[in-house]
Write an enzyme that holds these catalytic residues in place. Structure first.
Site, PDB file in Angstrom:
ATOM      1  N   CYS A 258       0.739  -1.408   0.087  1.00 53.98           N
ATOM      2  CA  CYS A 258       0.086   0.089  -0.081  1.00 53.98           C
ATOM      3  C   CYS A 258       0.812   1.205  -0.073  1.00 53.98           C
ATOM      4  CB  CYS A 258      -1.038  -0.024   1.152  1.00 53.98           C
ATOM      5  SG  CYS A 258      -0.315  -0.670   2.691  1.00 53.98           S
TER       6      CYS A 258
HETATM    7  N1  SAJ Z   1       9.156   2.312   6.984  1.00 53.23           N
HETATM    8  C1  SAJ Z   1      10.338   2.998   7.308  1.00 53.23           C
HETATM    9  N2  SAJ Z   1      10.360   3.979   8.279  1.00 53.23           N
HETATM   10  C2  SAJ Z   1       9.462   3.969   9.292  1.00 53.23           C
HETATM   11  C3  SAJ Z   1       8.213   3.251   9.209  1.00 53.23           C
HETATM   12  C4  SAJ Z   1       8.197   2.454   7.819  1.00 53.23           C
HETATM   13  O1  SAJ Z   1      11.317   2.866   6.313  1.00 53.23           O
HETATM   14  O2  SAJ Z   1       9.587   4.711  10.101  1.00 53.23           O
HETATM   15  C5  SAJ Z   1       8.954   1.476   6.093  1.00 53.23           C
HETATM   16  C6  SAJ Z   1       9.006  -0.130   6.293  1.00 53.23           C
HETATM   17  O3  SAJ Z   1      10.022  -0.773   6.569  1.00 53.23           O
HETATM   18  C7  SAJ Z   1       8.086  -0.473   5.277  1.00 53.23           C
HETATM   19  C8  SAJ Z   1       7.119   0.662   4.749  1.00 53.23           C
HETATM   20  O4  SAJ Z   1       7.711   1.918   5.526  1.00 53.23           O
HETATM   21  O5  SAJ Z   1       9.062  -0.861   4.237  1.00 53.23           O
HETATM   22  C9  SAJ Z   1       5.822   0.352   4.920  1.00 53.23           C
HETATM   23  O6  SAJ Z   1       5.613  -0.070   6.434  1.00 53.23           O
HETATM   24  P1  SAJ Z   1       4.460   0.576   7.318  1.00 53.23           P
HETATM   25  O7  SAJ Z   1       4.675  -0.245   8.478  1.00 53.23           O
HETATM   26  O8  SAJ Z   1       4.618   1.979   7.510  1.00 53.23           O
HETATM   27  O9  SAJ Z   1       3.141   0.349   6.620  1.00 53.23           O
HETATM   28  P2  SAJ Z   1       2.451  -0.967   6.086  1.00 53.23           P
HETATM   29  O10 SAJ Z   1       2.297  -0.867   4.429  1.00 53.23           O
HETATM   30  O11 SAJ Z   1       2.765  -2.243   6.475  1.00 53.23           O
HETATM   31  O12 SAJ Z   1       0.794  -0.510   6.462  1.00 53.23           O
HETATM   32  C10 SAJ Z   1       0.389   0.635   6.188  1.00 53.23           C
HETATM   33  C11 SAJ Z   1      -0.049   1.344   7.491  1.00 53.23           C
HETATM   34  N3  SAJ Z   1      -0.596   2.676   7.403  1.00 53.23           N
HETATM   35  C12 SAJ Z   1      -0.523   3.488   8.494  1.00 53.23           C
HETATM   36  O13 SAJ Z   1      -0.251   3.073   9.632  1.00 53.23           O
HETATM   37  C13 SAJ Z   1      -1.072   4.909   8.310  1.00 53.23           C
HETATM   38  C14 SAJ Z   1      -1.638   0.500   7.905  1.00 53.23           C
HETATM   39  O14 SAJ Z   1      -2.310   1.052   9.064  1.00 53.23           O
HETATM   40  C15 SAJ Z   1      -2.328   0.399   6.654  1.00 53.23           C
HETATM   41  O15 SAJ Z   1      -3.561  -0.282   6.836  1.00 53.23           O
HETATM   42  C16 SAJ Z   1      -1.580  -0.346   5.328  1.00 53.23           C
HETATM   43  O16 SAJ Z   1      -0.572   0.877   5.268  1.00 53.23           O
HETATM   44  C17 SAJ Z   1      -2.697  -0.065   4.320  1.00 53.23           C
HETATM   45  O17 SAJ Z   1      -3.187  -1.337   4.028  1.00 53.23           O
HETATM   46  O18 SAJ Z   1      -2.820   0.993   3.542  1.00 53.23           O
END
Ligand code: SAJ
Length: 416
Positions: A258
Site C-alpha cells: 500500500c
Molecule cells: N518504514 C520506514 N520507516 C518508518 C516506518 C516504516 O522505512 O519509520 C517502511 C517499512 O519498513 C516498510 C514501509 O515503510 O517498508 C511500510 O511499512 P508501514 O509499517 O509504514 O506500513 P504498512 O504498509 O505495513 O501499513 C500501512 C499502515 N498505514 C498507516 O499506519 C497509516 C497500515 O495501517 C495501513 O492499513 C496499510 O498501510 C494499508 O493497508 O494501507
C-alpha cells in the site's frame, strides 16, 4: 441471522470476514481465486493475520465460493478487491470494475454496498455507483452505498480490528447510518464523515503522511552520511521531545502493498484538478532512491576493507518489506539484491519469514555457516527473532540499514 457478503478474501477481506463471522453473522465470502476458496475450506490460512484456529472458529459461519449468485441473500456486501498500479504507475481499477459489474448482476433492493479498497477520492460515486446501477437500481435510493477504508496493519498486535476506529462515508446520510450500524458489530468506534470522498481521502492522507515523513528521514540519512553525523542518534534524540515530533526511521526504502502505491492514486487524481502534488511525487522519488544509496554504502564499506564488490559474498539479513511479516511485495530488499547482483556480488539471504525468493532462485540459508562464509552481512529488514548483536559479533563486516546495532560499539559495523 444476519447475513453479509465479502468480495475479495485477501489481507483485507479475510480478516474482515472472520471478524463478522465471529460475531455470529453469516458471511458469504467470494473470491475469483479458487485456490483461496480451497484453502479456507481446508482450514489452511494464507495470510499471517488469520490463523488456522481463526478459520476453525468460524467454520460453518463463513461460507466461501467463486460465484456471486449467493450474494443475493446478503443484507450488505463489502468490497475488498486489490487496487494496484498499472505498469506506468497509474491507478488500475480493473479488479474493482470486474467486481462491480458482477455484483450488479445479483444486486437486490435495499442492499448496502461498502467499498473498502484504498482508492482516489471520487471512485465510489463516479466509478462504482454507475457500475452497480447497471442493475437498474438507483444508488442512495434503491440500494445504499458507502466507503469505509481498510486500516489493516500487517503484523501489528497492539491494536486489533475491533480497537481501530472505523471511518465511514455514505452517498447519503441513510447510507452512512446503515454502514455505521453494521460496522458497530465488529468495531468499538465508528467515525462518520460527510461523504465517500472524505473517507477515501482520509485513508490516502494516513499513508501519504507516512510516505512523506519516511522520505524526510531517508533524505536526512543521505545527508548525514556525508556530514558524518549519526542519523540514529539524531532520531533518538529528537524523539525525546514529548510533543510536536513523531518518530520515523530511515531505512532501505518503502515496501508493502500500500505505501508505495496509495500516494500515486492521489497524485494521479490531483492532475485531473490541474494540480501536481509535489510532496507525494518528491517523497516517492526519495524513497525509491534508498536502495541505490544503501548499495553504495555497502560498496564503500567493502572498498574500505580492500574488497571489491565483484565476487564479494554478501549475506542479506531480512528480505520481507518490514519486520515481523513474510510479505515481500515491493520490498526494497528485492531491489538491493538485484543491484548487488548487477555489480557481480554473490548474494545469499537469511529470513525466518521467507523460505525462498523464486525470482532470484535463492532459499533462506542458516545463519551459522553463512555468517562465517560472508564477506559482509547486510541488515535490510530486522525481524524481532533474529539476534543482530550476535551477527555484529560474528560477521567480518556488517552494514546495518535499520539501526538495530546502534547500542553496540563493534568496529566492524557501519550503519545507514
Ligand atoms: N518504514 C520506514 N520507516 C518508518 C516506518 C516504516 O522505512 O519509520 C517502511 C517499512 O519498513 C516498510 C514501509 O515503510 O517498508 C511500510 O511499512 P508501514 O509499517 O509504514 O506500513 P504498512 O504498509 O505495513 O501499513 C500501512 C499502515 N498505514 C498507516 O499506519 C497509516 C497500515 O495501517 C495501513 O492499513 C496499510 O498501510 C494499508 O493497508 O494501507
Amino acid at each position: 441471522m444476519r447475513t453479509i457478503g465479502v468480495i475479495g478474501l485477501g489481507y483485507v477481506g479475510l480478516p474482515l470476514a472472520v471478524a463478522f463471522a465471529r460475531e455470529g453473522v453469516a458471511v458469504l465470502g467470494v473470491d475469483t481465486d479458487p485456490r483461496k476458496i480451497e484453502a479456507i475450506e481446508a482450514g489452511e490460512p494464507y495470510i499471517e493475520d488469520v490463523s488456522a484456529a481463526d478459520l476453525a472458529q468460524v467454520r460453518g459461519q463463513l461460507t466461501v465460493g467463486t460465484r456471486y449468485e449467493a450474494l443475493r441473500d446478503a443484507e450488505a456486501v463489502l468490497i475488498c478487491v486489490p487496487t494496484p498500479l498499472s505498469r506506468n504507475r497509474e491507478p488500475d481499477l480493473g479488479p474493482l470494475v470486474e467486481a462491480g459489474r458482477s455484483l450488479a448482476g445479483v444486486l437486490t433492493r435495499d442492499q448496502l454496498v461498502v467499498l473498502e479498497s484504498t482508492t482516489y477520492p471520487g471512485t465510489t460515486r463516479e466509478r462504482l455507483a454507475p457500475l452497480l446501477e447497471e442493475s437498474g437500481l438507483a444508488a442512495g435510493r434503491d440500494f445504499q452505498l458507502a466507503f469505509s477504508p481498510e486500516r489493516v496493519d500487517p503484523g501489528r498486535t497492539d491494536h486489533t480490528f475491533r480497537t481501530t476506529p472505523k471511518v465511514v462515508g455514505g452517498l447519503t446520510d441513510a447510507c452512512a447510518a446503515r454502514a455505521e450500524e453494521l460496522y458497530g458489530l465488529v468495531c468499538d468506534e465508528i467515525v462518520r464523515v460527510s461523504s465517500p470522498e472524505a473517507a477515501e481521502l482520509t485513508k490516502l492522507l494516513e499513508n501519504v503522511f507516512r510516505s512523506v515523513n519516511i522520505a524526510l528521514v531517508n533524505e536526512l540519512a543521505m545527508l548525514t552520511d556525508r556530514m558524518d553525523i549519526d542519523i540514529w542518534e539524531v532520531v533518538d534524540a529528537a524523539a525525546t521531545k514529548p510533543y510536536g515530533f513523531m518518530r520515523f526511521e530511515p531505512g532501505p526504502g518503502m515496501g508493502g502493498h500500500c505505501m508505495p502505491v496509495d500516494p500515486f492514486y492521489l497524485s494521479w487524481r490531483a492532475r485531473e484538478f490541474d494540480m501536481v502534488t509535489e510532496f507525494i511525487e518528491l517523497a516517492g522519488k526519495i524513497n525509491q532512491q534508498m536502495p541505490y544509496h544503501c548499495v553504495a554504502k555497502a560498496q564503500r564499506t567493502l572498498n574500505d576493507a580492500g574488497l571489491p564488490v565483484k565476487g564479494a559474498r554478501i549475506l542479506v539479513i531480512g528480505v520481507s518489506y518490514k519486520p515481523g511479516v513474510g510479505d515481500i511485495r515491493e520490498s526494497p530488499a528485492l531491489k538491493i539484491i538485484t543491484l548487488l547482483g548487477d555489480l557481480g556480488a554473490e548474494v545469499s539471504y537469511h529470513d525466518p519469514h521467507v523460505a525462498e525468493l523464486g525470482e532470484f532462485n535463492l532459499r533462506s540459508v542458516e545463519l551459522e555457516q553463512a555468517l562465517t562464509d560472508a564477506d559482509l552481512a547486510l541488515i535490510v529488514t530486522a525481524h524481532p527473532q533474529v539476534d543482530h548483536d550476535e551477527i555484529a559479533r560474528r560477521a567480518r563486516l556488517v552494514v546495518d540499514l535499520r539501526g538495530v546495532t546502534r547500542a553496540g560499539t563493534a568496529q566492524n559495523v557501519v550503519r545507514l
